[in-house]
Scaffold this active site. Structure first.
Site, mmCIF file in Angstrom:
data_model
loop_
_atom_site.group_PDB
_atom_site.id
_atom_site.type_symbol
_atom_site.label_atom_id
_atom_site.label_comp_id
_atom_site.label_asym_id
_atom_site.label_seq_id
_atom_site.Cartn_x
_atom_site.Cartn_y
_atom_site.Cartn_z
ATOM 1 N N VAL A 74 61.165 32.376 68.859
ATOM 2 C CA VAL A 74 61.948 33.438 68.235
ATOM 3 C C VAL A 74 62.819 34.012 69.346
ATOM 4 O O VAL A 74 62.306 34.503 70.353
ATOM 5 C CB VAL A 74 61.044 34.522 67.629
ATOM 6 C CG1 VAL A 74 61.887 35.603 66.960
ATOM 7 C CG2 VAL A 74 60.069 33.916 66.626
ATOM 8 N N SER A 75 64.128 33.911 69.192
ATOM 9 C CA SER A 75 65.045 34.276 70.271
ATOM 10 C C SER A 75 64.993 35.766 70.583
ATOM 11 O O SER A 75 64.508 36.577 69.784
ATOM 12 C CB SER A 75 66.476 33.875 69.908
ATOM 13 O OG SER A 75 66.571 32.489 69.673
ATOM 14 N N ALA A 76 65.515 36.128 71.738
ATOM 15 C CA ALA A 76 65.554 37.530 72.147
ATOM 16 C C ALA A 76 66.434 38.327 71.177
ATOM 17 O O ALA A 76 67.552 37.899 70.856
ATOM 18 C CB ALA A 76 66.084 37.651 73.563
ATOM 19 N N PHE A 85 68.857 28.923 75.688
ATOM 20 C CA PHE A 85 68.095 28.593 74.492
ATOM 21 C C PHE A 85 67.265 27.346 74.777
ATOM 22 O O PHE A 85 67.482 26.655 75.772
ATOM 23 C CB PHE A 85 69.033 28.308 73.309
ATOM 24 C CG PHE A 85 69.539 29.530 72.595
ATOM 25 C CD1 PHE A 85 68.831 30.061 71.524
ATOM 26 C CD2 PHE A 85 70.718 30.144 72.982
ATOM 27 C CE1 PHE A 85 69.296 31.186 70.854
ATOM 28 C CE2 PHE A 85 71.189 31.262 72.318
ATOM 29 C CZ PHE A 85 70.467 31.790 71.253
ATOM 30 N N ARG A 138 60.008 41.314 61.939
ATOM 31 C CA ARG A 138 59.982 40.248 62.961
ATOM 32 C C ARG A 138 58.569 39.725 63.204
ATOM 33 O O ARG A 138 58.389 38.540 63.509
ATOM 34 C CB ARG A 138 60.595 40.781 64.264
ATOM 35 C CG ARG A 138 60.875 39.708 65.327
ATOM 36 C CD ARG A 138 61.671 40.300 66.477
ATOM 37 N NE ARG A 138 62.167 39.277 67.394
ATOM 38 C CZ ARG A 138 61.699 39.068 68.617
ATOM 39 N NH1 ARG A 138 60.698 39.808 69.080
ATOM 40 N NH2 ARG A 138 62.206 38.126 69.382
#
Length: 420
Positions: A64-66, A210, A32
């Site tokens: 970068v999403s959770a 989002f 990541r």
């Protein structure tokens, strides 16, 4: 960094966001931190978003999403080796996870409208060893025909806030679509299956957030301001109503209608507000300027507008009132409805009755079933309110609320998810 990655995976497994061996393997494999080079390693592997691009006003427009939400959505997508899949909203990391899930025999396309975002995604995917992922710069509402494979995608995952679902025909028969869908401004990540040209939800609804969709598929809040009050009303799904006549109502003390329905201090009640949005004509979302003198009691939290209805020159809005510390010490609250204007009490009673109906008939039931059908195949939306129907540009969304077993409610009456 490998140790931090493994710790993140263990946390996601313990919290049941990772539920299958395939998704676990993907999260253990993809680095990541490569997709968040400006973040410290601890931040890159934290269970939180990593902002990567901001608008001039400071809003996050790419991130970068959770990880917990990515894991939930990937589990819902049910990707298998050999699948052809599409991601709408690029960052790189989620596309790399998808590439691990579909394997060398599968194919991943990730698409974004912002060339700066796709350039970053291309660079990071190549660096992380996922150069086989196809990166496309385009408006998601108008998928290039060259992007859609013969027979359609096996899965589409949308990683930006979307008000509509114009991608039904890009899915293969029986394909999966997972998207954070906005219904009257409430955001739910929903897993759908394609069945005979329609989408049917079959996963629990996940409250989420989002970055906003850009381009032709961007949503319009239809926000109106009551003159001189700092009170704003939004009709994101539905026809905006006049608001200028509401100013006098907000100068008077509101009536308070009690519902005797309670909620814990840490207990979500998103299902109730979604139910009210579909049940009540004239439903809107209410925001208040934090420094305004507007007469609104118990104003909603900033960034989370409250539920309201307009009735001519009167207004009613849902609020909560703390009534005890609760069993856990975090507070027990009763839902109350504030009514403003000459007909405010009647409007408040109307909303309170729907809260009570939800409590009796739907609160303890399963999550509602969301169905999306192409608008072209539906009757034109009329001006009359249709309970629990949301008419979008490309689709017509219906929400069917299961009934609590033993409830006296009619089976044709709509109702709730056990999230409140």
């Amino acid at each position: 960094m490998s140790e931090l990655r493994q710790q993140l995976v263990e946390q996601l497994r313990a919290d049941n966001h990772i539920r299958t061996a395939a998704v676990e393997r993907a999260f253990r494999t993809v680095p990541r931190h490569v997709f968040a080079p400006d973040a410290a390693l601890e931040a890159a592997y934290a269970n939180d978003i990593v902002p990567t691009r901001h608008a001039p006003d400071g809003r996050v427009i790419s991130s970068v999403s959770a990880p917990w939400l990515q894991a939930d959505m990937l589990e819902a997508a049910r990707m298998r080796p050999g699948h052809r899949v599409l991601e709408i909203g690029s960052g790189g990391y989620n596309a790399a996870l998808m590439a691990e899930l579909v394997g060398p025999a599968g194919h991943v396309t990730t698409l974004d409208i912002d060339p700066a975002v796709t350039e970053r995604a291309t660079r990071f995917l190549t660096k992380a060893g996922y150069g086989r992922v196809r990166v496309v710069t385009a408006d998601a509402e108008h998928l290039p025909t060259s992007v859609v494979p013969d027979g359609g995608f096996d899965a589409i995952v949308v990683t930006v806030d979307t008000w509509d679902l114009p991608w039904i025909r890009a899915l293969a028969e029986g394909g999966r679509l997972v998207a954070p869908l906005r219904l009257h401004g409430y955001h739910w990540a929903i897993g759908f299956s394609e069945v005979k040209g329609a989408l049917h939800s079959d996963e629990p609804l996940i409250v989420c957030g989002f970055v906003a969709m850009q381009g032709d598929c961007a949503w319009e809040t239809n926000r109106r301001t009551v003159p001189g009050t700092g009170v704003h009303l939004s009709w994101e799904d539905g026809t905006p109503l006049p608001v200028g006549q509401l100013a006098p109502a907000l100068t008077r003390e509101p009536t308070v209608t009690r519902t005797h329905v309670t909620v814990g201090g840490q207990e979500p009640f998103d299902a109730l507000t979604l139910y009210l949005a579909g049940a009540l004509p004239g439903f809107c979302r209410l925001e208040v300027d934090p420094d305004g003198d507007n007469g609104v009691l118990n104003p909603p939290p900033q960034h989370w507008p409250g539920a309201a209805i307009v009735r001519g020159a009167s207004l009613a809005r849902l609020a909560t009132e703390r009534i005890s510390d609760g069993d856990d010490g975090k507070g027990l609250y009763e839902f109350v409805v504030h009514g403003y204007g000459d007909q405010g009490r009647l409007a408040a009673q109307e909303m309170a009755e729907q809260v009570e109906h939800w409590q009796r008939n739907h609160r303890g039931a399963r999550c509602p079933v969301i169905t999306a059908r192409p608008a072209a195949g539906c009757a034109p939306a009329g001006t009359d309110h249709e309970p629990h129907v949301f008419a979008k540009k490309h689709t017509r969304i219906t929400v069917d609320w299961p009934i609590v077993p033993g409830s006296a409610a009619l089976l044709t009456d709509p109702g709730s998810c056990d999230a409140g």
